[in-house]
Design a protein around this motif. Structure first.
Motif, PDB file in Angstrom:
ATOM      1  N   VAL A  28       0.866  -1.187   0.000  1.00  0.00           N
ATOM      2  CA  VAL A  28       0.000   0.000   0.000  1.00  0.00           C
ATOM      3  C   VAL A  28       0.895   1.228   0.000  1.00  0.00           C
ATOM      4  O   VAL A  28       1.847   1.310   0.778  1.00  0.00           O
ATOM      5  CB  VAL A  28      -0.936   0.039   1.230  1.00  0.00           C
ATOM      6  CG1 VAL A  28      -1.751   1.337   1.231  1.00  0.00           C
ATOM      7  CG2 VAL A  28      -1.872  -1.155   1.238  1.00  0.00           C
ATOM      8  N   LEU A  89     -10.428   0.047   0.087  1.00  0.00           N
ATOM      9  CA  LEU A  89      -9.834   1.377  -0.027  1.00  0.00           C
ATOM     10  C   LEU A  89     -10.893   2.462   0.138  1.00  0.00           C
ATOM     11  O   LEU A  89     -10.676   3.458   0.837  1.00  0.00           O
ATOM     12  CB  LEU A  89      -9.121   1.540  -1.368  1.00  0.00           C
ATOM     13  CG  LEU A  89      -7.891   0.678  -1.621  1.00  0.00           C
ATOM     14  CD1 LEU A  89      -7.262   1.048  -2.961  1.00  0.00           C
ATOM     15  CD2 LEU A  89      -6.859   0.825  -0.503  1.00  0.00           C
ATOM     16  N   SER A  92     -11.870   3.017   3.658  1.00  0.00           N
ATOM     17  CA  SER A  92     -10.860   3.669   4.503  1.00  0.00           C
ATOM     18  C   SER A  92     -11.052   5.177   4.560  1.00  0.00           C
ATOM     19  O   SER A  92     -10.541   5.844   5.467  1.00  0.00           O
ATOM     20  CB  SER A  92      -9.453   3.368   3.976  1.00  0.00           C
ATOM     21  OG  SER A  92      -9.186   4.131   2.803  1.00  0.00           O
ATOM     22  N   VAL A  97      -4.499   6.779  -2.829  1.00  0.00           N
ATOM     23  CA  VAL A  97      -4.020   5.546  -2.211  1.00  0.00           C
ATOM     24  C   VAL A  97      -4.092   4.418  -3.238  1.00  0.00           C
ATOM     25  O   VAL A  97      -5.048   4.323  -4.013  1.00  0.00           O
ATOM     26  CB  VAL A  97      -4.847   5.192  -0.950  1.00  0.00           C
ATOM     27  CG1 VAL A  97      -6.332   5.065  -1.274  1.00  0.00           C
ATOM     28  CG2 VAL A  97      -4.329   3.931  -0.289  1.00  0.00           C
ATOM     29  N   ALA A  99      -3.152   0.066  -3.828  1.00  0.00           N
ATOM     30  CA  ALA A  99      -2.805  -1.217  -3.202  1.00  0.00           C
ATOM     31  C   ALA A  99      -2.549  -2.261  -4.287  1.00  0.00           C
ATOM     32  O   ALA A  99      -3.246  -2.297  -5.302  1.00  0.00           O
ATOM     33  CB  ALA A  99      -3.927  -1.694  -2.282  1.00  0.00           C
ATOM     34  N   LEU A 127      -3.833  -1.814   5.619  1.00  0.00           N
ATOM     35  CA  LEU A 127      -4.239  -0.441   5.899  1.00  0.00           C
ATOM     36  C   LEU A 127      -4.118  -0.095   7.382  1.00  0.00           C
ATOM     37  O   LEU A 127      -3.923   1.073   7.732  1.00  0.00           O
ATOM     38  CB  LEU A 127      -5.678  -0.204   5.436  1.00  0.00           C
ATOM     39  CG  LEU A 127      -5.886  -0.066   3.923  1.00  0.00           C
ATOM     40  CD1 LEU A 127      -7.373   0.107   3.617  1.00  0.00           C
ATOM     41  CD2 LEU A 127      -5.099   1.111   3.370  1.00  0.00           C
TER      42      LEU A 127
END
Length: 212
Positions: A28, A89, A92, A97, A99, A127
């Protein structure tokens, strides 16, 4: 218009676990553009060229528009990897961001539900290790201060919650100040008190500022 959001600190976070002999290695990282996000996938492929899958997902902030959201199953059954990763994601609350989950197949099939669970947990657990930063829109202003007084006045500005985001030195010290939108009156009052009315701030637009 979005005026703030969280994003990962600018450092790669890695996490690994194993399910039925399949290794799941998660990366990540921050990605401020679609190009940076795809670059993370490229780096993962180069680091683990013999892995069977390099599944990915990313969300990138776009000024005055909806975020760019992309995902890839990279050979896993459709909807079992990239989409679950993207959902994590999104959950979050972060933007910018990306991954990547690198999978080494262990010889035992996990099934559709098992794959969704594995890729979901891979990103969720990674995360938890990510340090977050916040980007916010701040109003900017510049003020010219005499060199001999600049340090004292700077301390008073900082004490009032006004950030210093730039200093240029010439015949005077030109400070660029950042503050919450609508707080120009606070800047004016702080400067008036600190300089006895001899210095005034001039509006200089807005800028995204990253907070720790």
């Amino acid at each position: 218009m979005r005026t703030s959001y969280e994003l990962p600190a600018a450092e790669l976070v890695t996490h690994e676990f194993e399910i039925k002999r399949s290794r799941f290695i998660t990366w990540v990282d921050r990605a401020r553009s679609e190009e940076e996000a795809r670059g993370l996938v490229t780096r993962a492929r180069e680091a683990y060229p013999d892995a069977r899958h390099h599944c990915s997902a990313f969300i990138v902030h776009v000024e005055n528009s909806q975020p760019i959201e992309r995902s890839s199953d990279d050979g896993e059954p459709s909807g079992t990897a990239g989409k679950p990763m993207l959902e994590v994601l999104k959950g979050s609350g972060m933007l910018d961001v990306a991954a990547v989950v690198i999978r080494y197949f262990g010889g035992v099939k996990l099934g559709t539900g098992g794959l969704v669970s594995a890729y979901t947990n891979s990103v969720s657990e990674a995360l938890e290790l990510v340090q977050r930063r916040t980007r916010v829109v701040k109003d900017l202003a510049t003020v010219d201060l005499p060199h001999g007084e600049a340090g004292r006045i700077e301390a008073e500005l900082r004490g009032a919650g006004i950030e210093i985001v730039g200093v240029e030195y010439g015949s005077m010290a030109r400070y660029t100040l950042a503050f919450n939108p609508g707080d120009q009156s606070l800047v004016d009052a702080t400067l008036a008190a600190a300089t006895h009315g001899s210095s005034e701030a001039k509006a200089a637009g807005q800028r995204w500022i990253e907070l720790g």
